[in-house]
Design an enzyme around this catalytic site. Sequence first.
Site, mmCIF file in Angstrom:
data_model
loop_
_atom_site.group_PDB
_atom_site.id
_atom_site.type_symbol
_atom_site.label_atom_id
_atom_site.label_comp_id
_atom_site.label_asym_id
_atom_site.label_seq_id
_atom_site.Cartn_x
_atom_site.Cartn_y
_atom_site.Cartn_z
ATOM 1 N N HIS A 38 -1.433 -1.274 -4.349
ATOM 2 C CA HIS A 38 -2.820 -0.830 -3.688
ATOM 3 C C HIS A 38 -2.523 0.634 -3.223
ATOM 4 C CE1 HIS A 38 -6.182 -1.590 -1.170
ATOM 5 N NE2 HIS A 38 -5.804 -0.629 -0.334
ATOM 6 N N MET A 71 -8.330 8.794 0.002
ATOM 7 C CA MET A 71 -9.438 9.285 1.070
ATOM 8 C C MET A 71 -10.052 10.639 0.963
ATOM 9 S SD MET A 71 -6.998 7.976 4.030
ATOM 10 C CE MET A 71 -6.509 5.820 4.175
ATOM 11 N N SER A 130 0.832 -1.179 -0.089
ATOM 12 C CA SER A 130 -0.003 0.019 -0.087
ATOM 13 C C SER A 130 0.857 1.226 -0.164
ATOM 14 C CB SER A 130 -1.000 0.013 1.095
ATOM 15 O OG SER A 130 -1.639 1.083 1.457
ATOM 16 N N HIS A 139 -8.381 1.747 -4.028
ATOM 17 C CA HIS A 139 -9.339 1.784 -2.948
ATOM 18 C C HIS A 139 -9.809 2.883 -2.621
ATOM 19 C CE1 HIS A 139 -9.750 0.413 1.629
ATOM 20 N NE2 HIS A 139 -10.811 0.989 1.231
ATOM 21 N N ASP A 176 -7.069 -5.980 4.110
ATOM 22 C CA ASP A 176 -6.514 -4.742 4.161
ATOM 23 C C ASP A 176 -6.545 -3.974 5.924
ATOM 24 O OD1 ASP A 176 -5.483 -2.007 3.446
ATOM 25 O OD2 ASP A 176 -7.311 -1.323 2.425
ATOM 26 N N MET A 179 -11.930 5.523 -0.537
ATOM 27 C CA MET A 179 -12.578 5.508 0.731
ATOM 28 C C MET A 179 -13.178 7.016 0.619
ATOM 29 S SD MET A 179 -9.692 3.747 3.077
ATOM 30 C CE MET A 179 -8.647 3.773 1.579
ATOM 31 N N ASP A 231 -4.703 4.124 -2.090
ATOM 32 C CA ASP A 231 -5.863 4.328 -1.109
ATOM 33 C C ASP A 231 -6.165 5.924 -1.232
ATOM 34 O OD1 ASP A 231 -6.236 2.142 1.001
ATOM 35 O OD2 ASP A 231 -4.210 2.294 1.745
ATOM 36 N N MET A 249 -11.997 -4.931 5.335
ATOM 37 C CA MET A 249 -11.205 -3.907 6.261
ATOM 38 C C MET A 249 -10.813 -4.769 7.561
ATOM 39 S SD MET A 249 -10.415 -1.560 4.437
ATOM 40 C CE MET A 249 -9.479 -0.888 5.405
HETATM 41 C C1 DX5 Z 1 -6.320 1.859 5.527
HETATM 42 C C2 DX5 Z 1 -6.217 1.377 4.303
HETATM 43 C C3 DX5 Z 1 -4.942 0.510 4.052
HETATM 44 C C4 DX5 Z 1 -3.497 1.038 4.859
HETATM 45 C C5 DX5 Z 1 -2.746 -0.237 5.223
HETATM 46 O O1 DX5 Z 1 -7.293 2.817 5.553
HETATM 47 O O2 DX5 Z 1 -7.213 1.166 3.501
HETATM 48 O O3 DX5 Z 1 -4.845 0.083 2.810
HETATM 49 O O4 DX5 Z 1 -2.563 1.655 3.818
HETATM 50 O O5 DX5 Z 1 -1.659 0.151 5.876
HETATM 51 P P1 DX5 Z 1 -1.197 -0.903 6.922
HETATM 52 O O6 DX5 Z 1 -0.842 -1.844 6.230
HETATM 53 O O7 DX5 Z 1 0.140 0.098 7.594
HETATM 54 O O8 DX5 Z 1 -2.118 -1.103 8.094
HETATM 55 ZN ZN ZN Z 2 -6.695 0.446 1.319
#
Ligand code: DX5
Ligand code: ZN
Length: 220
Positions: free
Chosen positions: A33, A37, A8, A66, A175, A68, A35, A137
């Site tokens: 991956h 947000m 990620s 992903h 994740d 969010m 993220d 999650m």
């Molecule tokens: C959390 C994200 C994850 C995050 C995982 O909201 O969706 O993808 O980057 O990070 P680690 O592996 O550090 O928990």
């Molecule tokens: Zn993620």
Amino acid sequence: MNYKIAPSILACDFSRIGEQIRMINSSNADWLHVDVMDGVFVPNISFGQHIVKTMADLSEKTVDVHLMIVNPEKYIEQFRKAGAEIITVHAEACPHLHRTIQQIHDSGAKAGVAINPHTPVNIVENLIEDLDLVCLMSVNPGFGGQKFIYQTLEKIRTLKEMIVSKNSKALIEIDGGVGLQNMESILKAGADVLVAGSSVFKSENPINTVAKMKSLFSEN
Ligand code: DX5
Ligand code: ZN
């Protein structure tokens, strides 16, 4: 066991993002991956479609985005154009989840649904045949570096049974809080894809960490 590792990028050193993506290219990771947000669906803001495009242009790995964000249906085409190959939306953010999944498929991307730790897996039961991925999650979304929530293991088992009984091709992605220390139990429960942020990027040698994660329980 046959499984994929998806580092990620949220956990990388953003002062040298290009270098970090090239490092993942040279590792034996399967996916990248990403993220996204929005500060509304989750209490944090990461990056938007322009940065995703920059990252996707550099990435030689499958770009797994992903989302969010609230109202993800407004941005599907933009993220697809930016280079997303898999687009995952949150069930909790989509009142018309089936329509949003169709929209992702129409854009040409593979479609995933993510569910928060408190959301039961049966939320995807009536569309599991249409999904390429279900992202469970294993932390509350919004931040990297959190502790794995162990109740996720039970959810993996329930989801696996559902996928098998419905003859779905959906992969189970886990994740949050995943690393060398807990991946065995996660894989044994039935996971197919492990997202790993801090455990890869904050390790001394990320390429070696990915290699270890890949080889630890693989068949060949
Ligand atoms: C959390 C994200 C994850 C995050 C995982 O909201 O969706 O993808 O980057 O990070 P680690 O592996 O550090 O928990
Ligand atoms: Zn993620």
